[in-house]
Write an enzyme that holds these catalytic residues in place. Structure first.
Site, mmCIF file in Angstrom:
data_model
loop_
_atom_site.group_PDB
_atom_site.id
_atom_site.type_symbol
_atom_site.label_atom_id
_atom_site.label_comp_id
_atom_site.label_asym_id
_atom_site.label_seq_id
_atom_site.Cartn_x
_atom_site.Cartn_y
_atom_site.Cartn_z
ATOM 1 C CE1 TYR A 140 40.539 37.856 38.593
ATOM 2 C CE2 TYR A 140 40.729 38.082 40.977
ATOM 3 C CZ TYR A 140 40.895 38.597 39.705
ATOM 4 O OH TYR A 140 41.422 39.858 39.543
ATOM 5 C CB SER A 168 44.293 39.695 41.704
ATOM 6 O OG SER A 168 43.397 39.691 42.793
HETATM 7 N N1 LIG Z 1 39.376 46.338 40.319
HETATM 8 C C1 LIG Z 1 40.055 45.648 41.231
HETATM 9 O O1 LIG Z 1 39.903 45.838 42.435
HETATM 10 C C2 LIG Z 1 41.045 44.601 40.807
HETATM 11 C C3 LIG Z 1 41.716 43.898 41.815
HETATM 12 C C4 LIG Z 1 42.655 42.945 41.444
HETATM 13 C C5 LIG Z 1 42.943 42.722 40.114
HETATM 14 N N2 LIG Z 1 42.262 43.398 39.152
HETATM 15 C C6 LIG Z 1 42.601 43.129 37.753
HETATM 16 O O2 LIG Z 1 42.825 44.361 37.094
HETATM 17 C C7 LIG Z 1 42.405 44.286 35.734
HETATM 18 C C8 LIG Z 1 41.409 45.378 35.432
HETATM 19 O O3 LIG Z 1 40.314 45.233 36.324
HETATM 20 P P1 LIG Z 1 39.046 46.179 36.286
HETATM 21 O O4 LIG Z 1 38.588 46.346 37.677
HETATM 22 O O5 LIG Z 1 39.315 47.369 35.449
HETATM 23 O O6 LIG Z 1 38.018 45.201 35.568
HETATM 24 P P2 LIG Z 1 36.992 45.458 34.359
HETATM 25 O O7 LIG Z 1 36.172 44.222 34.250
HETATM 26 O O8 LIG Z 1 36.277 46.746 34.570
HETATM 27 O O9 LIG Z 1 37.964 45.608 33.124
HETATM 28 C C9 LIG Z 1 38.406 44.512 32.352
HETATM 29 C C10 LIG Z 1 38.095 44.819 30.899
HETATM 30 O O10 LIG Z 1 38.625 43.752 30.116
HETATM 31 C C11 LIG Z 1 37.711 43.458 29.084
HETATM 32 N N3 LIG Z 1 37.927 42.079 28.669
HETATM 33 C C12 LIG Z 1 37.627 40.938 29.336
HETATM 34 N N4 LIG Z 1 37.966 39.861 28.607
HETATM 35 C C13 LIG Z 1 38.508 40.349 27.453
HETATM 36 C C14 LIG Z 1 39.052 39.726 26.301
HETATM 37 N N5 LIG Z 1 39.086 38.396 26.180
HETATM 38 N N6 LIG Z 1 39.511 40.509 25.306
HETATM 39 C C15 LIG Z 1 39.467 41.859 25.413
HETATM 40 N N7 LIG Z 1 38.950 42.494 26.469
HETATM 41 C C16 LIG Z 1 38.485 41.751 27.486
HETATM 42 C C17 LIG Z 1 36.340 43.674 29.693
HETATM 43 O O11 LIG Z 1 35.356 43.933 28.722
HETATM 44 C C18 LIG Z 1 36.594 44.878 30.607
HETATM 45 O O12 LIG Z 1 36.262 46.076 29.958
HETATM 46 C C19 LIG Z 1 41.862 42.873 35.554
HETATM 47 O O13 LIG Z 1 42.916 42.068 35.060
HETATM 48 C C20 LIG Z 1 41.500 42.453 36.963
HETATM 49 O O14 LIG Z 1 41.516 41.055 37.111
HETATM 50 C C21 LIG Z 1 41.325 44.339 39.474
#
Ligand SMILES: NC(=O)c1ccc[n+]([C@@H]2O[C@H](COP(=O)([O-])OP(=O)(O)OC[C@H]3O[C@@H](n4cnc5c(N)ncnc54)[C@H](O)[C@@H]3O)[C@@H](O)[C@H]2O)c1
Length: 327
Positions: free
Chosen positions: A155, A130
């Site tokens: 985080y 991130s």
């Molecule tokens: N969206 C953004 O802007 C952003 C920015 C930086 C980093 N990220 C990272 O990108 C990745 C995806 O983000 P996103 O926006 O799609 O988030 P999101 O919350 O929509 O997707 C994450 C998914 O992981 C699942 N999950 C959580 N814990 C779990 C576990 N223990 N076992 C199995 N599944 C689990 C959740 O149910 C969810 O569906 C994450 O790692 C997030 O930290 C996202």
């Protein structure tokens, strides 16, 4: 040949899986469908993938080693991993830090162990980091080589720890891995805890929208299609294995454009044809004032080329939001 996509019911996971399936890949998607935000949205994303050829969904938790192992059992052709499952969100890490330790540290560890066990069968493990790892850095744009030793939220600390843990597995066990630092992704099927979704729903409801640091914030907002292009490009380019270097790489995936938050809100207002009521508030703990991605290395090594400005991305998000909610 099959790609394991963890967090497939998530915002980025669904889009990544869709793109892989569209190019003919088999995808084993796993997710624990937790209720951090509306589970129906997660189920609707999985339902969208369910009809696609080559897709299989397993309800599994990456922070439980047995659950992860059962999910991949009997999939001998598994050769790549895209690990996106995590507890996301900066603000919630102040309320429920344990969720971050479990999903982001133990979960990452279990996926790394799986990668190690796959040995030579594993071509590449790509995982989500991130932009928050840059913490309160003031040098802009943020470059992958910048110091990242001062996370200002748990985080961010877990995401940085993921990078370091994974580096060690690459070095010790030769696991070929790439971490991607995403910058504020937005777009159709976006997350209800993120600004585009919160602002849109509150403007429609006529409720005031909270704007932190009195609106003096800027973000490198990245349209989800650009993020997906970067993820897939990274997947296809595992780090080289040789005597001198560790097969681990890190890249920024941003739009390489700093947008003032108020312009972002203005575009949502225009797309909705409605005015926002702004509730100005001080900056929140854990929040950074500005993010801006240096994407030079991503361009050079991955052919990454972000194409979508917020002027075109925001109307697409708002159109999806209205359709999804039947407005
Ligand atoms: N969206 C953004 O802007 C952003 C920015 C930086 C980093 N990220 C990272 O990108 C990745 C995806 O983000 P996103 O926006 O799609 O988030 P999101 O919350 O929509 O997707 C994450 C998914 O992981 C699942 N999950 C959580 N814990 C779990 C576990 N223990 N076992 C199995 N599944 C689990 C959740 O149910 C969810 O569906 C994450 O790692 C997030 O930290 C996202």
């Amino acid at each position: 040949m099959t790609v394991l996509v963890t967090g497939v019911a998530g915002f980025i996971g669904m889009h990544v899986a869709e793109t892989l399936l569209a190019r003919g890949e088999s995808v084993l998607g796993i997710d624990n469908l937790n209720d951090y935000y509306d589970v129906n949205l997660k189920k609707a994303r999985v339902a969208r993938l369910d009809g696609m050829r080559g897709f299989r969904f397993v309800h599994a938790d990456v922070s439980e080693a047995d659950s992860l192992d059962e999910a991949v059992e009997g999939v001998p052709e598994l050769d790549r991993i895209i690990h996106l499952a995590a507890q996301a969100g900066v603000r919630y890490s102040l309320k429920n830090p344990a969720a971050y330790v479990k999903a982001n540290l133990i979960g990452q560890f279990n996926v790394m162990e799986l990668a190690r066990r796959l040995g030579d069968r594993l071509q590449h493990m790509v995982y989500a980091s991130s932009s928050s790892v840059y913490g309160g850095n003031t040098k802009l744009p943020f470059a992958v080589g910048d110091p990242v030793d001062s996370p200002i939220s748990l985080y961010a600390a877990t995401k940085r720890a993921d990078e370091l843990m994974c580096y060690s597995y690459s070095d010790m066990f030769g696991v070929k891995a790439t971490g991607l630092r995403f910058f504020s992704a937005y777009g159709p099927w976006g997350r209800p805890d993120m600004s585009a979704y919160i602002f849109t729903s509150k403007i429609i409801a006529g409720e005031p929208i909270p704007v932190f640091n009195y609106g003096e914030m800027s973000r490198d907002f990245t349209y989800v299609d650009d993020i997906v292009q970067g993820v897939v490009a990274a997947l296809d380019r595992p780090p080289r294995v040789n005597e001198e270097s560790t097969p681990h790489a890190l890249f920024n995936l941003g739009n390489h454009k700093v947008e003032p938050l108020m312009r972002f809100i203005g575009l949502i207002e225009s797309a909705l044809g409605m005015r926002a009521v702004i509730d100005y508030q001080p900056i929140q703990p854990g929040d950074v004032k500005a993010t801006y991605a240096d994407v030079e290395a991503s361009r050079r090594c991955l052919g990454y080329e972000p194409r979508t400005s917020i002027d075109t991305g925001i109307p697409k998000f708002v159109a999806w939001y209205k359709e999804y909610h039947g407005i």
